[in-house]
Write an enzyme that holds these catalytic residues in place. Structure first.
Site, short mmCIF file in Angstrom:
data_model
loop_
_atom_site.label_atom_id
_atom_site.label_comp_id
_atom_site.label_asym_id
_atom_site.label_seq_id
_atom_site.Cartn_x
_atom_site.Cartn_y
_atom_site.Cartn_z
N HIS A 7 0.83 -1.21 0.00
CA HIS A 7 0.00 0.00 0.00
C HIS A 7 0.86 1.25 0.00
CE1 HIS A 7 0.51 -0.78 4.40
NE2 HIS A 7 0.61 0.54 4.48
N HIS A 79 4.00 7.12 3.82
CA HIS A 79 4.92 5.99 3.67
C HIS A 79 4.44 5.06 2.56
CE1 HIS A 79 2.03 4.24 6.66
NE2 HIS A 79 2.22 3.13 5.99
N GLU A 130 7.68 1.02 5.02
CA GLU A 130 7.14 -0.01 5.90
C GLU A 130 7.36 -1.36 5.22
OE1 GLU A 130 2.87 0.21 6.37
OE2 GLU A 130 2.88 -1.05 8.15
CO CO Z 1 1.16 1.29 6.31
#
Ligand code: CO
Length: 134
Positions: A7, A79, A130
């Protein structure tokens, strides 16, 4: 080592307005708002055919994204999340190469119930990364 883009997270000030923008203007499928008190955010998942966008609204002034929104008043990409097969092996490899893992260095359970780690943006082209164990 890294796999699929899981994502892209976008910090927003007004989750309802941002959700409407993605749903009505961009024509995307969006979820209901999901409060995540452990992470200090409320999230809306935007489901795209090949990945997800996560709209993050801060939950209170202590939210980890509150400071980001002070600097980025219109919101912005917060992020990106890449999948890895083995998060501990990924962490050890990255640390051996000098990358900084944020926090304690131990994986936490992320927004999807899977272990995640964050990597210092200064080590990755100015982008907070991440890693999520797929
Ligand atoms: Co995230």
């Amino acid at each position: 080592m890294i796999g699929r883009l899981n994502h892209v997270a976008i910090a927003v000030k007004d989750l309802a307005a941002s959700t409407a923008l993605y749903r009505d203007t961009l024509g995307a499928r969006v979820s209901q708002p999901l409060p995540q008190p452990d992470h200090g955010v409320t999230v809306v998942f935007v489901e795209l055919p090949n990945t997800k966008i996560e709209l993050l609204e801060p939950m209170g002034a202590d939210s980890p994204i509150a400071k980001f929104l002070e600097r980025n008043v219109d919101g912005g990409i917060h992020h990106i999340c890449y999948e890895v097969d083995d998060i501990l092996a990924a962490r050890d490899r990255l640390k051996a190469q000098g990358a900084r893992v944020l926090g304690s260095g131990e994986p936490r359970i992320g927004a999807h119930g899977k272990p995640v780690l964050f990597l210092h943006p200064k080590d990755f082209c100015g982008t907070l990364v991440e890693l999520e164990q797929a």
